[in-house]
Design a protein around this motif. Structure first.
Motif, PDB file in Angstrom:
ATOM      1  N   ARG A  20       0.817  -1.217   0.000  1.00 39.52           N
ATOM      2  CA  ARG A  20       0.000   0.000   0.000  1.00 39.52           C
ATOM      3  C   ARG A  20       0.849   1.266   0.000  1.00 39.52           C
ATOM      4  NH1 ARG A  20      -3.870   0.597   5.020  1.00 39.52           N
ATOM      5  NH2 ARG A  20      -1.802   0.601   6.000  1.00 39.52           N
ATOM      6  N   SER A  21       1.894   1.317   0.822  1.00 33.14           N
ATOM      7  CA  SER A  21       2.679   2.550   0.962  1.00 33.14           C
ATOM      8  C   SER A  21       3.346   2.940  -0.353  1.00 33.14           C
ATOM      9  CB  SER A  21       3.733   2.390   2.055  1.00 33.14           C
ATOM     10  OG  SER A  21       4.628   1.320   1.755  1.00 33.14           O
ATOM     11  N   ILE A  22       3.802   1.946  -1.104  1.00 30.12           N
ATOM     12  CA  ILE A  22       4.440   2.246  -2.381  1.00 30.12           C
ATOM     13  C   ILE A  22       3.399   2.703  -3.394  1.00 30.12           C
ATOM     14  CG2 ILE A  22       5.679   1.221  -4.343  1.00 30.12           C
ATOM     15  CD1 ILE A  22       7.236  -0.430  -2.354  1.00 30.12           C
ATOM     16  N   LEU A  23       2.263   2.044  -3.415  1.00 30.35           N
ATOM     17  CA  LEU A  23       1.210   2.417  -4.353  1.00 30.35           C
ATOM     18  C   LEU A  23       0.720   3.837  -4.095  1.00 30.35           C
ATOM     19  CD1 LEU A  23      -0.453   1.258  -6.697  1.00 30.35           C
ATOM     20  CD2 LEU A  23      -2.159   0.550  -5.016  1.00 30.35           C
ATOM     21  N   HIS A  24       0.639   4.208  -2.850  1.00 31.87           N
ATOM     22  CA  HIS A  24       0.081   5.514  -2.496  1.00 31.87           C
ATOM     23  C   HIS A  24       1.074   6.659  -2.672  1.00 31.87           C
ATOM     24  CE1 HIS A  24      -3.789   4.356  -0.117  1.00 31.87           C
ATOM     25  NE2 HIS A  24      -3.752   3.881  -1.345  1.00 31.87           N
ATOM     26  N   ARG A  25       2.225   6.371  -3.184  1.00 34.32           N
ATOM     27  CA  ARG A  25       3.130   7.469  -3.548  1.00 34.32           C
ATOM     28  C   ARG A  25       2.512   8.344  -4.640  1.00 34.32           C
ATOM     29  NH1 ARG A  25       8.937   4.242  -3.741  1.00 34.32           N
ATOM     30  NH2 ARG A  25       9.042   3.816  -1.501  1.00 34.32           N
ATOM     31  N   TYR A  26       1.539   7.781  -5.339  1.00 33.89           N
ATOM     32  CA  TYR A  26       0.827   8.573  -6.347  1.00 33.89           C
ATOM     33  C   TYR A  26       0.122   9.762  -5.711  1.00 33.89           C
ATOM     34  CZ  TYR A  26       1.434   4.949  -9.884  1.00 33.89           C
ATOM     35  OH  TYR A  26       1.953   4.063 -10.784  1.00 33.89           O
ATOM     36  N   SER A  58      -4.809  10.560  -6.937  1.00 40.26           N
ATOM     37  CA  SER A  58      -5.169   9.392  -6.142  1.00 40.26           C
ATOM     38  C   SER A  58      -4.959   8.141  -6.990  1.00 40.26           C
ATOM     39  CB  SER A  58      -6.637   9.472  -5.706  1.00 40.26           C
ATOM     40  OG  SER A  58      -7.489   9.320  -6.841  1.00 40.26           O
ATOM     41  N   VAL A  59      -4.852   7.001  -6.334  1.00 44.13           N
ATOM     42  CA  VAL A  59      -4.674   5.754  -7.088  1.00 44.13           C
ATOM     43  C   VAL A  59      -5.900   5.474  -7.953  1.00 44.13           C
ATOM     44  CG1 VAL A  59      -3.021   4.694  -5.524  1.00 44.13           C
ATOM     45  CG2 VAL A  59      -5.470   4.426  -5.076  1.00 44.13           C
ATOM     46  N   GLU A  60      -7.063   5.924  -7.486  1.00 45.15           N
ATOM     47  CA  GLU A  60      -8.285   5.733  -8.280  1.00 45.15           C
ATOM     48  C   GLU A  60      -8.229   6.533  -9.577  1.00 45.15           C
ATOM     49  OE1 GLU A  60      -9.181   4.703  -4.105  1.00 45.15           O
ATOM     50  OE2 GLU A  60      -8.228   6.431  -5.068  1.00 45.15           O
ATOM     51  N   ALA A 102       3.749  -4.350  -6.212  1.00 41.77           N
ATOM     52  CA  ALA A 102       3.539  -5.797  -6.235  1.00 41.77           C
ATOM     53  C   ALA A 102       4.830  -6.535  -5.887  1.00 41.77           C
ATOM     54  CB  ALA A 102       3.032  -6.226  -7.611  1.00 41.77           C
ATOM     55  N   ARG A 103       5.933  -6.076  -6.441  1.00 37.74           N
ATOM     56  CA  ARG A 103       7.224  -6.746  -6.246  1.00 37.74           C
ATOM     57  C   ARG A 103       7.697  -6.636  -4.795  1.00 37.74           C
ATOM     58  NH1 ARG A 103       9.072  -4.842 -10.438  1.00 37.74           N
ATOM     59  NH2 ARG A 103      10.045  -2.952  -9.607  1.00 37.74           N
ATOM     60  N   ASP A 104       7.525  -5.474  -4.184  1.00 36.73           N
ATOM     61  CA  ASP A 104       7.959  -5.284  -2.804  1.00 36.73           C
ATOM     62  C   ASP A 104       7.170  -6.181  -1.859  1.00 36.73           C
ATOM     63  OD1 ASP A 104       9.621  -3.261  -0.992  1.00 36.73           O
ATOM     64  OD2 ASP A 104       7.666  -3.568  -0.042  1.00 36.73           O
ATOM     65  N   PHE A 105       5.866  -6.277  -2.087  1.00 42.33           N
ATOM     66  CA  PHE A 105       5.046  -7.114  -1.218  1.00 42.33           C
ATOM     67  C   PHE A 105       5.370  -8.589  -1.426  1.00 42.33           C
ATOM     68  CE2 PHE A 105       0.905  -9.127  -0.045  1.00 42.33           C
ATOM     69  CZ  PHE A 105       0.952  -8.808   1.301  1.00 42.33           C
ATOM     70  N   ALA A 106       5.575  -8.989  -2.682  1.00 37.18           N
ATOM     71  CA  ALA A 106       5.927 -10.376  -2.964  1.00 37.18           C
ATOM     72  C   ALA A 106       7.269 -10.733  -2.339  1.00 37.18           C
ATOM     73  CB  ALA A 106       5.965 -10.618  -4.471  1.00 37.18           C
ATOM     74  N   ALA A 107       8.228  -9.819  -2.401  1.00 33.22           N
ATOM     75  CA  ALA A 107       9.556 -10.080  -1.826  1.00 33.22           C
ATOM     76  C   ALA A 107       9.446 -10.359  -0.331  1.00 33.22           C
ATOM     77  CB  ALA A 107      10.483  -8.895  -2.076  1.00 33.22           C
ATOM     78  N   PHE A 108       8.560  -9.623   0.345  1.00 30.14           N
ATOM     79  CA  PHE A 108       8.323  -9.857   1.773  1.00 30.14           C
ATOM     80  C   PHE A 108       7.773 -11.260   2.011  1.00 30.14           C
ATOM     81  CE2 PHE A 108       4.826  -9.794   4.934  1.00 30.14           C
ATOM     82  CZ  PHE A 108       5.584  -9.715   6.094  1.00 30.14           C
ATOM     83  N   ASP A 131       2.491  -1.093 -15.288  1.00 31.89           N
ATOM     84  CA  ASP A 131       2.895   0.227 -14.830  1.00 31.89           C
ATOM     85  C   ASP A 131       4.060   0.074 -13.852  1.00 31.89           C
ATOM     86  OD1 ASP A 131       1.987   3.263 -14.232  1.00 31.89           O
ATOM     87  OD2 ASP A 131       2.502   2.267 -12.347  1.00 31.89           O
ATOM     88  N   GLU A 132       5.099   0.851 -14.020  1.00 32.09           N
ATOM     89  CA  GLU A 132       6.328   0.688 -13.240  1.00 32.09           C
ATOM     90  C   GLU A 132       6.087   0.807 -11.741  1.00 32.09           C
ATOM     91  OE1 GLU A 132      10.713   2.837 -12.776  1.00 32.09           O
ATOM     92  OE2 GLU A 132       9.400   3.350 -14.459  1.00 32.09           O
ATOM     93  N   ASN A 133       5.283   1.775 -11.324  1.00 29.55           N
ATOM     94  CA  ASN A 133       5.061   2.006  -9.900  1.00 29.55           C
ATOM     95  C   ASN A 133       4.152   0.939  -9.290  1.00 29.55           C
ATOM     96  OD1 ASN A 133       6.442   4.702  -9.291  1.00 29.55           O
ATOM     97  ND2 ASN A 133       5.244   5.161 -11.119  1.00 29.55           N
TER      98      ASN A 133
END
Length: 203
Positions: free
Chosen positions: A111-117, A123-125, A169-175, A162-164
């Protein structure tokens, strides 16, 4: 059964893979899904997720992640990609998922990475119109910093390109990949072959 490599990591043994590939039930599930008109969308969406979120996905197959095919956990469900004890990508009939379109589902990202938008004035929406964002759904193994994103398969694929969004997705999967999935028994190698674009290494 798993074999332990020289670096201490566990990998599926050859017997496990051979036995799972030879399972009539798993082959029948794959054949049933492959016969459906939604099959290409299911393959493409799972492929987009693994490409975006899991580098060298074949190396963590069955240990870090598992992909089920027509799981019995719900009617209308096409596939579920699991890490540890949670579903990170779920695909089903669009009607079943409450989404217009042949295939709908959700993906879980950081969530935190996605909400950098939001810090960029959007907004992400606004960035991903048509997708729904649910931060109320909580998974016990995931901590607090995640969000469930649902929509049609084509919308999910576009977001994963989309890169961001891919970074989230990648950060959460890595966890999650720091642990081992306990749902490997549900893995379907035939579907994974299609998603990873490979030919079976063993028969």
């Amino acid at each position: 059964m798993f074999a332990t490599s020289s670096d201490g990591t566990s990998t599926p043994s050859l017997n496990t893979e051979r036995e799972m590939r030879a399972s009539p039930k798993k082959q029948q599930s794959f054949d049933r899904l492959r016969a459906r008109v939604e099959f290409p969308a299911v393959v493409e969406t799972n492929r987009a997720y693994l490409h975006a979120a899991v580098p060298a996905a074949g190396e963590t197959e069955m240990t870090g992640w598992a992909l089920s095919c027509l799981p019995s956990t719900g009617r209308g469900r096409f596939s579920t990609l699991n890490m540890q004890r949670m579903e990170v990508l779920y695909l089903s009939s669009g009607v079943k998922a409450g989404i217009s379109g042949a295939v709908g589902g959700f993906v879980v990202v950081r969530r935190s990475i996605l909400h950098r938008y939001v810090g960029q004035g959007r907004s992400v929406e606004e960035v991903f119109p048509g997708l729904k964002f649910n931060s109320e759904r909580r998974y016990e193994t995931a901590g607090d910093d995640h969000i469930q994103v649902s929509g049609r398969h084509d919308q999910l694929i576009a977001a994963l390109k989309d890169e961001n969004f891919a970074a989230a997705a990648r950060d959460f999967a890595a966890f999650l990949l720091t642990g081992t999935t306990n749902l490997s028994r549900h893995h379907n190698y035939q579907l994974a072959d299609e998603v990873l674009g490979r030919k079976p290494a063993i028969s």
